[in-house]
Scaffold this motif. Sequence first.
Motif, PDB file in Angstrom:
ATOM      1  N   ALA A  67       0.485  -1.145   0.291  1.00 28.62           N
ATOM      2  CA  ALA A  67       0.044   0.055   0.017  1.00 28.62           C
ATOM      3  C   ALA A  67       0.728   1.458   0.134  1.00 28.62           C
ATOM      4  O   ALA A  67       0.633   1.666  -0.666  1.00 28.62           O
ATOM      5  CB  ALA A  67      -0.877   0.367   1.302  1.00 28.62           C
ATOM      6  N   ASN A  71      -1.047   3.025  -3.019  1.00 25.32           N
ATOM      7  CA  ASN A  71      -1.647   3.185  -2.320  1.00 25.32           C
ATOM      8  C   ASN A  71      -2.143   5.120  -3.944  1.00 25.32           C
ATOM      9  O   ASN A  71      -0.771   6.112  -3.921  1.00 25.32           O
ATOM     10  CB  ASN A  71      -1.750   3.182  -1.524  1.00 25.32           C
ATOM     11  N   ASP A  73      -4.328   7.936  -3.274  1.00 25.97           N
ATOM     12  CA  ASP A  73      -3.944   8.799  -2.084  1.00 25.97           C
ATOM     13  C   ASP A  73      -2.744   9.146  -1.742  1.00 25.97           C
ATOM     14  O   ASP A  73      -1.931  10.188  -1.350  1.00 25.97           O
ATOM     15  CB  ASP A  73      -4.555   8.469  -0.269  1.00 25.97           C
ATOM     16  N   VAL A 177      -3.529   5.627   5.529  1.00 22.06           N
ATOM     17  CA  VAL A 177      -3.276   3.896   4.873  1.00 22.06           C
ATOM     18  C   VAL A 177      -3.137   3.064   5.259  1.00 22.06           C
ATOM     19  O   VAL A 177      -3.404   1.507   5.430  1.00 22.06           O
ATOM     20  CB  VAL A 177      -2.674   4.363   3.478  1.00 22.06           C
ATOM     21  N   VAL A 181      -5.318  -0.074   5.982  1.00 23.87           N
ATOM     22  CA  VAL A 181      -4.658  -1.288   5.050  1.00 23.87           C
ATOM     23  C   VAL A 181      -4.984  -2.607   6.998  1.00 23.87           C
ATOM     24  O   VAL A 181      -5.540  -3.427   6.310  1.00 23.87           O
ATOM     25  CB  VAL A 181      -3.794  -1.724   4.846  1.00 23.87           C
ATOM     26  N   LEU A 257      -6.643   0.141  -1.567  1.00 21.04           N
ATOM     27  CA  LEU A 257      -5.865   0.212  -0.817  1.00 21.04           C
ATOM     28  C   LEU A 257      -4.601   0.266  -0.747  1.00 21.04           C
ATOM     29  O   LEU A 257      -3.686   0.829  -1.344  1.00 21.04           O
ATOM     30  CB  LEU A 257      -5.945   0.517   1.337  1.00 21.04           C
ATOM     31  N   THR A 258      -4.063  -1.104  -1.556  1.00 21.48           N
ATOM     32  CA  THR A 258      -3.047  -1.850  -2.299  1.00 21.48           C
ATOM     33  C   THR A 258      -3.063  -1.639  -3.784  1.00 21.48           C
ATOM     34  O   THR A 258      -2.175  -1.848  -4.356  1.00 21.48           O
ATOM     35  CB  THR A 258      -2.481  -2.572  -2.045  1.00 21.48           C
ATOM     36  N   GLY A 259      -4.422  -0.399  -4.227  1.00 16.91           N
ATOM     37  CA  GLY A 259      -3.746   0.208  -5.774  1.00 16.91           C
ATOM     38  C   GLY A 259      -4.102  -1.010  -6.451  1.00 16.91           C
ATOM     39  O   GLY A 259      -3.526  -1.087  -7.939  1.00 16.91           O
TER      40      GLY A 259
END
Length: 483
Positions: A67, A71, A73, A177, A181, A257-259
């Motif tokens: 993440a 991520n 964000d 983040v 997670v 969250l981990t893209g």
Amino acid sequence: MARTPFLLLGLMTMTACSVGPDYRPKSAAELGVPDTWSVTAETEAEDLNRWWTRFDDPLLSQLVEQAARANLDIAQAIARLRQAREALVASRADLFPSLSGSAGYNRTEPVRGGGATVTLPDGTVTTTGGQGRDSFSAGLDASYQLDLFGEVRRSVEASRAQYEASGFDYATVLLSVQGEVARNYVLARAYQAQLDNARASLAIQDDNLEIAGFRVQAGLVSSVDQEQARASRAQSAANIPQIEQQYNAAVSRIAVLTGQAPGALKPALAEARPIPTGPQAVGIGIPADLLRRRPDIRAAERALAAATAQIGVSKAQLFPRLTISGSLDANSSDFNSLFDTITGGLFAGISQTIFNAGRLSAQVRSSRAAADGAFAAYRSAILTALEDTENASVALRAATQREALFAIAYDAALNSALLARSQYRSGLTDFTTLNTQEAALVSARNGLVQARADKAAALIALYAALGGGWDASVTPTAPPRDD
């Protein structure tokens, strides 16, 4: 002319003056930070840079670190940090003179039929053909605004503080983040445990329904027992789809969250594993440690520094501005002799606003109000951090106590349910008693799972409240430029 260098030197010396207040960070005591916590806590601070490794779960560590790299964000926070760095570079550029150069070439051709009319000695009048002319030019212009009252330097000071604040904002997003997670990972494992409980309970309900059916057929009990067993079985089965939906939401959230796409992690998390458990206690240090470890507090402090510098920027606009400019020019009809003759000039100008209906004074007052607001936001961030830490510490203690008590309740409920099931098969008790004991067992089992999940979540919240997950000894900076 001999006085000119000394005059310029004197003007440059004046630029050491900067109007507006000089920012000074306040101590913990001045900010009202207490010396100790209001709750009992271990005051020896720990290194919390990689707190997720303390759960001893390799998959959790892998997901948290993934993440941090992928991520979106976090990617946005890095982009804002890069923008702040370039704003600082642009602000620093105003400390130096601006220099521009120019060059030109021009050729003039005679118009058609042009030329000179010449009278020869014998009285003959003739017209000579016109010839074109070339001209070359080059110029160099420079301009410099002397920072007499520190407007530019205060602007650079504000930009530097804003850049540092953006670095701490990035760290704040990173920590958020990481915690999100880990929290959803705990939820996913808790839902897996609840699904196991629900399926185990459903198997028992199936067994009870079968027993009740045999007893009804044997005429030992009325069909009420069978209907109660059927209702209990249906209620147990109804819980499973809801838990599956909650589990799916937690896994999807971790993936995003981990893209990744929402379903990307379902294979990796499909195998049920225990809820991760961390250390029994965490050294949280003293309250003043939060001023250094929490990136949101440090971002608020840097925002206050920027707002304080901005007062100087606004105040400097009330004073005169001195600008020095100069130019060098060369012109020739032959390129080889272009720089044989160079002319130049040096100019100085001063400007002062005489009347603006109070606009500049209003800007100063507005900047002061903004600094007051930034100070209030800084203190609010400190109080929120203290609140987060104490709440998480109490929640961790409460969850630990609840876990111990639910372990006792589960053991007792299991024994009671086994005894009631044996007695019902032997006809020594009725189905209502059995159903009550089975419900108590399910409740105790789920309560134990929830207490363990709450304990892990409280531990994660405590790590986040303490500012764990980054190196607090350095100010985060933007990655190297890619051009």
